[in-house]
Write a protein that holds these residues in place. Structure first.
Motif, PDB file in Angstrom:
ATOM      1  N   ARG A 223      52.189  41.787  48.877  1.00  0.00           N
ATOM      2  CA  ARG A 223      51.497  42.935  48.012  1.00  0.00           C
ATOM      3  C   ARG A 223      52.754  42.752  46.546  1.00  0.00           C
ATOM      4  O   ARG A 223      52.753  43.837  46.582  1.00  0.00           O
ATOM      5  N   SER A 224      51.997  41.557  46.506  1.00  0.00           N
ATOM      6  CA  SER A 224      53.410  41.829  44.880  1.00  0.00           C
ATOM      7  C   SER A 224      52.186  42.259  44.151  1.00  0.00           C
ATOM      8  O   SER A 224      52.607  43.042  42.934  1.00  0.00           O
ATOM      9  N   LEU A 225      51.142  42.138  43.940  1.00  0.00           N
ATOM     10  CA  LEU A 225      50.393  42.871  43.288  1.00  0.00           C
ATOM     11  C   LEU A 225      50.443  44.621  42.885  1.00  0.00           C
ATOM     12  O   LEU A 225      50.099  44.850  42.132  1.00  0.00           O
ATOM     13  N   GLU A 226      50.675  45.464  44.377  1.00  0.00           N
ATOM     14  CA  GLU A 226      50.737  46.049  43.707  1.00  0.00           C
ATOM     15  C   GLU A 226      52.270  47.125  43.611  1.00  0.00           C
ATOM     16  O   GLU A 226      52.012  47.879  42.644  1.00  0.00           O
ATOM     17  N   TYR A 227      52.855  46.248  43.472  1.00  0.00           N
ATOM     18  CA  TYR A 227      54.165  46.063  43.247  1.00  0.00           C
ATOM     19  C   TYR A 227      53.713  45.931  41.520  1.00  0.00           C
ATOM     20  O   TYR A 227      54.630  47.360  40.598  1.00  0.00           O
ATOM     21  N   HIS A 256      42.915  49.475  52.524  1.00  0.00           N
ATOM     22  CA  HIS A 256      44.743  48.976  51.203  1.00  0.00           C
ATOM     23  C   HIS A 256      44.408  48.077  50.067  1.00  0.00           C
ATOM     24  O   HIS A 256      44.470  48.541  49.281  1.00  0.00           O
ATOM     25  N   ALA A 257      43.207  47.623  50.735  1.00  0.00           N
ATOM     26  CA  ALA A 257      42.260  46.857  49.617  1.00  0.00           C
ATOM     27  C   ALA A 257      42.011  47.958  48.721  1.00  0.00           C
ATOM     28  O   ALA A 257      42.301  47.658  47.068  1.00  0.00           O
ATOM     29  N   GLU A 258      41.185  48.931  49.053  1.00  0.00           N
ATOM     30  CA  GLU A 258      40.707  49.968  48.501  1.00  0.00           C
ATOM     31  C   GLU A 258      42.147  50.595  47.298  1.00  0.00           C
ATOM     32  O   GLU A 258      41.446  51.140  45.960  1.00  0.00           O
ATOM     33  N   SER A 265      43.735  48.664  38.691  1.00  0.00           N
ATOM     34  CA  SER A 265      42.326  49.380  37.669  1.00  0.00           C
ATOM     35  C   SER A 265      43.350  50.663  36.775  1.00  0.00           C
ATOM     36  O   SER A 265      42.599  50.510  35.081  1.00  0.00           O
ATOM     37  N   ARG A 266      44.416  51.672  37.170  1.00  0.00           N
ATOM     38  CA  ARG A 266      44.653  52.266  36.753  1.00  0.00           C
ATOM     39  C   ARG A 266      45.472  51.628  35.685  1.00  0.00           C
ATOM     40  O   ARG A 266      45.641  51.932  34.567  1.00  0.00           O
ATOM     41  N   ALA A 267      46.243  50.929  35.696  1.00  0.00           N
ATOM     42  CA  ALA A 267      47.302  49.517  34.706  1.00  0.00           C
ATOM     43  C   ALA A 267      46.140  49.062  34.554  1.00  0.00           C
ATOM     44  O   ALA A 267      47.467  48.471  33.261  1.00  0.00           O
ATOM     45  N   GLY A 268      45.136  48.302  33.995  1.00  0.00           N
ATOM     46  CA  GLY A 268      44.095  47.791  33.077  1.00  0.00           C
ATOM     47  C   GLY A 268      45.267  46.364  33.673  1.00  0.00           C
ATOM     48  O   GLY A 268      44.844  45.996  32.124  1.00  0.00           O
ATOM     49  N   ILE A 269      45.044  46.249  34.534  1.00  0.00           N
ATOM     50  CA  ILE A 269      45.311  45.153  34.614  1.00  0.00           C
ATOM     51  C   ILE A 269      44.646  44.083  34.790  1.00  0.00           C
ATOM     52  O   ILE A 269      43.419  44.034  35.111  1.00  0.00           O
ATOM     53  N   ALA A 303      34.827  48.365  39.816  1.00  0.00           N
ATOM     54  CA  ALA A 303      36.264  49.137  39.879  1.00  0.00           C
ATOM     55  C   ALA A 303      36.799  49.186  38.892  1.00  0.00           C
ATOM     56  O   ALA A 303      37.927  50.130  37.656  1.00  0.00           O
ATOM     57  N   ASP A 304      35.739  48.290  37.147  1.00  0.00           N
ATOM     58  CA  ASP A 304      36.421  48.587  35.959  1.00  0.00           C
ATOM     59  C   ASP A 304      37.622  47.430  35.611  1.00  0.00           C
ATOM     60  O   ASP A 304      38.468  47.921  34.708  1.00  0.00           O
ATOM     61  N   VAL A 305      37.968  46.747  36.424  1.00  0.00           N
ATOM     62  CA  VAL A 305      39.066  45.666  36.098  1.00  0.00           C
ATOM     63  C   VAL A 305      38.826  44.743  35.684  1.00  0.00           C
ATOM     64  O   VAL A 305      37.002  44.367  35.472  1.00  0.00           O
ATOM     65  N   ASN A 306      38.540  43.880  34.329  1.00  0.00           N
ATOM     66  CA  ASN A 306      38.729  43.093  33.871  1.00  0.00           C
ATOM     67  C   ASN A 306      39.180  41.502  34.876  1.00  0.00           C
ATOM     68  O   ASN A 306      39.915  41.346  35.074  1.00  0.00           O
ATOM     69  N   VAL A 307      37.856  41.351  34.680  1.00  0.00           N
ATOM     70  CA  VAL A 307      38.144  39.892  35.302  1.00  0.00           C
ATOM     71  C   VAL A 307      37.570  38.464  35.148  1.00  0.00           C
ATOM     72  O   VAL A 307      36.191  38.993  34.003  1.00  0.00           O
ATOM     73  N   ALA A 308      38.557  37.288  35.393  1.00  0.00           N
ATOM     74  CA  ALA A 308      38.244  36.438  34.199  1.00  0.00           C
ATOM     75  C   ALA A 308      38.441  35.240  35.278  1.00  0.00           C
ATOM     76  O   ALA A 308      38.957  35.338  36.400  1.00  0.00           O
ATOM     77  N   ILE A 309      38.944  34.077  34.283  1.00  0.00           N
ATOM     78  CA  ILE A 309      38.554  32.661  35.275  1.00  0.00           C
ATOM     79  C   ILE A 309      39.511  31.860  34.547  1.00  0.00           C
ATOM     80  O   ILE A 309      39.457  32.066  33.162  1.00  0.00           O
ATOM     81  N   GLY A 310      40.660  31.139  34.860  1.00  0.00           N
ATOM     82  CA  GLY A 310      41.316  29.931  34.512  1.00  0.00           C
ATOM     83  C   GLY A 310      41.508  28.634  35.552  1.00  0.00           C
ATOM     84  O   GLY A 310      40.964  28.764  36.149  1.00  0.00           O
ATOM     85  N   GLN A 311      41.285  27.817  33.670  1.00  0.00           N
ATOM     86  CA  GLN A 311      41.261  26.189  34.448  1.00  0.00           C
ATOM     87  C   GLN A 311      42.310  26.451  35.382  1.00  0.00           C
ATOM     88  O   GLN A 311      42.147  25.363  36.900  1.00  0.00           O
ATOM     89  N   ASP A 312      43.370  26.423  35.377  1.00  0.00           N
ATOM     90  CA  ASP A 312      44.859  26.154  35.850  1.00  0.00           C
ATOM     91  C   ASP A 312      45.643  25.432  36.128  1.00  0.00           C
ATOM     92  O   ASP A 312      46.426  25.198  35.529  1.00  0.00           O
TER      93      ASP A 312
END
Ligand SMILES: [Zn+2]
Length: 413
Positions: A223-227, A256-258, A265-269, A303-312
């Protein structure tokens, strides 16, 4: 006018249009008939699709092209971690710069002019990777805008080779642009939180953006994303934090996912998904049906979150393929994240161009008058065709200059 792209099918813009470039910027996009002065360089797109250049918000440039010398034989996550340590234990800045440089040249050839490159900083790697990438940033400035992320890959715990925060501080002091961490690998909730806090502290000291690798596991207990989202709000860092992976989000129950998605979304991550690596590397212990570990792309977007793709990863211990070709990854996302249909393809193309740039903190990327003339003329007329054919990048322009040109011909005999 310095440069004119004629007869362009402008992505999300007019068809049969001219793109006028002056002083490195897009001065005008118009369907008017233009007669350029003889001093103007002209490209005839001949109805081809023109998009902004591609952007790659996450790639481990200190490890690229090591797959042959340091193979991950089993193809598992566990062996990748071990091999990663082997590679960085005795790599040196000059040799890293050579491999990273090759990757940046390849990126430019594929029309990818914005790259966030990661370099491990820890007791194994030292800060050799940061040194090498900072050098590459200068060497390749004409073809790629490189952001250097100093990345505490080994965590911040106490074992011998960690030295995560000390080395991260050093890397940032050397001039790295972004502070990077990986809180989900820490052994406890307390140390995960301490990791996030410490990276935010270092970032704040340098007024730098932050990039975390979060919850790269199928376990719903990660659960590191929510922190990270909570701390982003507390730090006033909205819009300045990107995360990669966020696989566990797919494993949470919907309730929980919601909640987590709302926080994100609120944090603009910005969320970077690296689906090709996940599908290759993850869930090796699963019987059938095998979990896919791809984050909730559709719900995040909704939820208006910016989602992108990386080569990693490109040809390293984590992933033996990958050539910094973002068009390939957009095509892949159409399948893996089920971005099907015409609207899905548009989203996939955004995820490797404007959305990927935004994840790097750049919200001025795109085919808009007044912006930098960073564009690709694809050897295809539509988005569907571009993905279907993995279209050649006929011309790549950065700052209004042609930096790459490709014409492939095959003769059948
Ligand atoms: Zn990564």
């Amino acid at each position: 006018m310095d440069f004119l792209v004629r007869d362009a099918n402008v992505w999300q813009g007019p068809d049969r249009a001219s793109i006028v470039v002056d002083d490195g910027r897009i001065e005008r996009i118009t369907t008017d008939d233009l007669e350029p002065p003889s001093s103007t360089e002209v490209i005839n797109a001949d109805g081809r699709l023109v998009t902004p250049t591609f952007a790659n918000p996450h790639v481990h440039l200190d490890q690229v092209y090591t797959a042959d010398e340091h193979p991950n034989v089993s193809g598992t996550f566990e062996e990748a971690f071990e091999t990663n340590r082997e590679v960085k234990y005795d790599y040196e800045a000059s040799e890293i710069a050579e491999r990273a440089g090759q990757a940046l040249e390849e990126a430019a050839r594929y029309g990818n002019t914005l790259v966030r490159g990661f370099a491990d900083v820890d007791g194994y790697a030292g800060t050799e990777g940061v040194e090498a990438l900072l050098e590459c940033k200068k060497t390749y400035a004409d073809v790629v805008d490189l952001q250097v992320c100093a990345f505490a890959q080994e965590g911040i715990g106490e074992h011998t080779h960690t030295q995560g925060i000390e080395r991260l501080r050093e890397g940032m002091a050397m001039g790295a642009d972004v502070a990077g961490g990986i809180p989900w690998i820490e052994p406890s909730e307390a140390s995960m939180q301490a990791h996030v806090d410490a990276v935010f502290d270092v970032a704040a000291e340098h007024d730098a953006d932050v990039h975390f690798l979060v919850d790269d596991t199928d376990s719903p207990t990660s659960r590191s994303l929510e922190y990270v989202a909570t701390r982003t709000l507390e730090e006033g860092y909205e819009g300045r934090v990107a995360v990669s992976h966020a696989r566990a989000l797919a494993a949470y129950d919907d309730y929980h996912a919601e909640r987590v998605i709302d926080l994100v979304s609120r944090a603009g991550i910005h969320v970077c998904s690296n689906m090709h690596v996940v599908l290759y590397l993850a869930a090796h212990r699963d019987g059938h049906p095998i979990r896919r570990g791809i984050t909730r792309v559709d719900e995040l977007l909704e939820a208006d979150v910016n989602v992108a793709i990386g080569q990693d990863d490109a040809s390293d211990m984590w992933y033996p393929f990958g050539v910094n070709d973002m068009l390939e990854l957009g095509w892949f996302a159409c399948h893996a994240a089920r971005l099907s249909g015409a609207a899905g393809r548009e989203t996939a193309l955004e995820m490797i161009t404007t959305r990927a740039a935004a994840a790097m903190g750049i919200d001025t990327h795109g085919l808009v008058e007044g912006r930098s003339a960073d564009l690709v003329v694809l050897d295809a007329e539509t988005v569907r065709e571009a993905f279907a054919r993995g279209a050649d990048r006929r011309w790549v322009l950065k700052d209004g200059r042609v930096i790459a040109e490709t014409e492939t011909t095959t003769t059948l005999r």
